[in-house]
Design an enzyme around this catalytic site. Sequence first.
Site, PDB file in Angstrom:
ATOM      1  N   THR A  89      -0.228  -1.896  -1.088  1.00 31.64           N
ATOM      2  CA  THR A  89       1.031  -2.434  -1.612  1.00 31.64           C
ATOM      3  C   THR A  89       1.342  -3.809  -1.038  1.00 31.64           C
ATOM      4  O   THR A  89       2.064  -4.592  -1.657  1.00 31.64           O
ATOM      5  CB  THR A  89       2.196  -1.483  -1.293  1.00 31.64           C
ATOM      6  OG1 THR A  89       2.254  -1.269   0.119  1.00 31.64           O
ATOM      7  CG2 THR A  89       2.015  -0.156  -1.994  1.00 31.64           C
ATOM      8  N   CYS A  90       0.789  -4.107   0.137  1.00 28.84           N
ATOM      9  CA  CYS A  90       1.076  -5.423   0.712  1.00 28.84           C
ATOM     10  C   CYS A  90       0.457  -6.536  -0.129  1.00 28.84           C
ATOM     11  O   CYS A  90       0.926  -7.667  -0.119  1.00 28.84           O
ATOM     12  CB  CYS A  90       0.579  -5.499   2.151  1.00 28.84           C
ATOM     13  SG  CYS A  90      -1.166  -5.125   2.329  1.00 28.84           S
TER      14      CYS A  90
END
Length: 1084
Positions: free
Chosen positions: A1051-1052
């Site tokens: 998700t980063c």
Amino acid sequence: MFTVSQTSRAWFIDRTRQAREERLVQKERERAAVDIQAHVRSFLCRHRLHRDIRREIDEFLKDDDSGSSKRSALCIFKTARKLLFLFKIKEDNERFEKLCRCILSSMDAENEPKVWYVSLALSKDLTLLWIKQIKSILWYCCEFLEQLKPEILQDSKLITLYLTMLVTFTDASTWKILRGKGESLRPAMNHICANIMGHLNQHGFYSVLRVLLTRGLARSRPCLSKGTLTAAFSLALRPVIAAQFSDNLIRPFLIHILSVPALVTHLSTVTPEPVATVGNAYVSSAKKQRLTVLESHDTLRKFILFLRDADRCHDICENLEGCHTLCLMGNILQLGSLSPQVLEEETDGFVSLLTRMLCYCQKYVSQKKSNLTHWHPVLGWFSQSVDYGLNESMYLITKQLQFLWGVSLIRTFFSDILSKKLLEHQEPAPAQPASPQNVLPVKSLLRRAFQKSASVRNILRPVGGKRVDSAEVQKVCSICVLYQTSLTTLTQIRLQILTGLTYLDDLLPKLWAFICELGPHGGLKLFLECLNNDTEESKQLLAMLMLFCDCSRHLITILDDIEVYEEQISFKLEELVTISSFLNSFVFKMIWDGIVENAKGETLELFQSVHGWLMVLYERDCRRRFAPEDHWLRKDLKPSVLFQELDKDRKRAQLILQYIPHVIPHKNRVLLFRNMVTKEKEKLGLVETSSASPHVTHITIRRSRMLEDGYEQLRQLSQHAMKGVIRVKFVNDLGVDEAGIDQDGVFKEFLEEMIKRVFDPALNLFKTTSGDERLYPSPTSYIHENYLQLFEFVGKMLGKAVYEGIVVDVPFASFFLSQLLGHHHSIFYSSVDELPSLDSEFYKNLTSIKRYDGDIADLGLTLSYDEDVMGQLVCHELIPGGKTIPVTNENKISYIHLMAHFRMHTQIKNQTAALISGFRSIIKPEWIRMFSTPELQRLISGDNAEIDLDDLKKHTIYYGGFHGSHRVIIWLWDILASDFTPEERAMFLKFVTSCSRPPLLGFAYLKPPFSIRCVEVSDDQDTGDTLGSVLRGFFTIRKREPGGRLPTSSTCFNLLKLPNYSKKSVLREKLRYAISMNTGFELS
């Protein structure tokens, strides 16, 4: 032989001169001694004479006190002459009192003409002397009245005595000498009384009465007896009636008598009852005539006719000044309430005189404290001198002024408007049962309501046709000017006035109907033309619009959602749609045409009034929709044109953004917000350029202590550093640095994880609302050490996320977002309106108190709130001493607002202030003021619209051999479009980006961009893309079948790691399982 020297000659002359001077001095001494002796003898002689005379007077009055025999009028006359000859107020006050009692006693004698003091007026020799004597006696009575204090018992008795003297000898109606055969003498006696009254008036009789009445009535508890009050008022009215209400006597009567604080209020409480005083027969009968005498002489009408003249009214106000002008106005208003018939016939004059009085006071009403202003409890800061002696009676004066906005006067003034009927729909459609087919979307319902509106009432659009110079329009305009002037003058009771004007449910809708009928075409065009005309007629029309806006805004502010949306008090929802459309256009035109840029005085007040009403409606619509979609947008305003003008620093474009940003589409405002952020970054040197690189702040975070490390390292950073680039290096549980380079992705993961943890209700920094579970600061968060610093840190983190365009899935309560925007500082903000967003059940319970028909006191409530805090019952007082103050029918509305304010503001005031301080250190307040509460939530958490898969596909980057035409990629998009529900698509987006909502401006603004990578092995074995892995992915060559592996995500980096599946069904099954189990959130 006779020659002398020069020196001897000079000596001789000097000696001779001295001798001559000594002789002159001696003569002067002898003459002075003779004069002194003469004066002393004269003084002693006068003193003996005065002493002898006073002794004679005392003996006469002493015998009179014993009541042994009736004294003749002639004896009284002679004694009075003696007393007046040597009269000194301080020395002879008791003798004068006895003389007055003696005179009054003689007037009470039965059938003894020689005893009656007034009988001397019939003597040819004594008539003139008697008239002169009675004038002197009565004026001395006035001088005593001016000095006496009615609150002292002894002085009160003397006041009664001297008033009785004045009452007796200024009117011949009670003189016994005129009974029977003496009736023929009445004209002559009346003439004598008129002469006496004229003499008193010339010497300041009205000033004396004013001092007496003011001293006795201008206090919290009046100290004038009813008989005394009636006698004083009758004396004041007597010369006015005798002169047939001539201007010369009406003027002093208004200045000195009718300006006495709450005089009419006190008079209206007087009831006939015997008074144990000398002359009580007259006083008692005067009481019975108290109000009838005013009515029988049509007094109010004569006052109106006198004061409707502008010059005379101005003269009266100048003499009284502001404080006492209010007193006069209060008395006239109360007289008007007692004479409704006169008001109906003299409405124009009554309205004009009240307006002039208010305008006079308004000139001296100031907006702020200064060395030249004084505080007035009704007018506020006032630049004339303030009579603080009136403060005790200000409550009664305010009650008198309330007649102006009382139901009776409003019905009389607006009778022409209220008499008209609003055209209602004659055949309402029968109510249908709530079937699934009838449950339509809100948008459809609004469209139907809007289409149907024309048949419901005839006031939904401007129709025009009524001439603005007609008598009817002029009358309504003048009344509106009166009330608008009262709102701007009586600043401290403004809310009372607005509440009174909104009491009648049908007044405002009918006033709107009247506005719509004005001019050839009605509505907007007419009022825009008025803005460019400086005529009196235009000012009156704009004052009517201002009054409508001020009253309507006040009404909608105090109505709750049930009253607005369900009961539809005063306005139908479709009427609010049309009114808001008119207001939106009017405000836009005022800004765009440059009227607001240089607006001052009345024009600025008009803009503030119309804009205030518009924003109350807009914010109400934001909370709960009543207007159609895109209702607030201006189709004739192109965003590109506005942005060009903003780049050129054009004032009107800046004003649009400041006052009515809602006329610009939301996405354009978001784009403008992002541009503002970008410009600031460039200004601060936070953007990579060819010549310089921005300063980078490096922080090291232990995964096991992410919140603590983040707090310690970031809270010390300067504002500039917080807005700059921050690089994060994670340390795992073994103390080893994790591999990977942070190119914004790792910081994004850190920020998301931080926000996820601090907003977790289990931490007790934040709490969720009942029902929709939205976040707001926890009232018990104070249990944390340094909790305010924590909240400031949270505000900075939230601000950083918005600053960088990172959407975070944090749903805030609506009332908290309002505070973040600063709406709670507005004077139109109502805590009760926002309460449902905190606790809908609590809101229903509170509003049920408002609608409770019985006695609220029976419920046993107090102005306090009991709360269970960590197992202990804590009592919070809503006001000081609140737990001892019961809730009653009178204060129940205050209780509701106090309770709502306490729950949403007071309890979390410190926490909210700290968070807002941190947030605003990153995000400037003016940047987010162009967003409404729901729009701010979308700015923080992304768009709540459905995911646009075409937009996502267009802005996707592929790695590891994947490409747009790859079989697995085609399957993926087809599964998302055809097989997944909207909820599953939102779960997919959250799986990849950590937020279920798309960016507001589309996926082009998702940072880092969404990407899909082909992976062959599990994450812990993944070493990144190699030439071999890319070729295998591109040509769909598999080292081994990945059927047992699930898709994962980072998700980063907004990265989806997708195995090279051989079947579409396997991809669908694995992807659905992965997003439902939330197996993402791994660091690549």
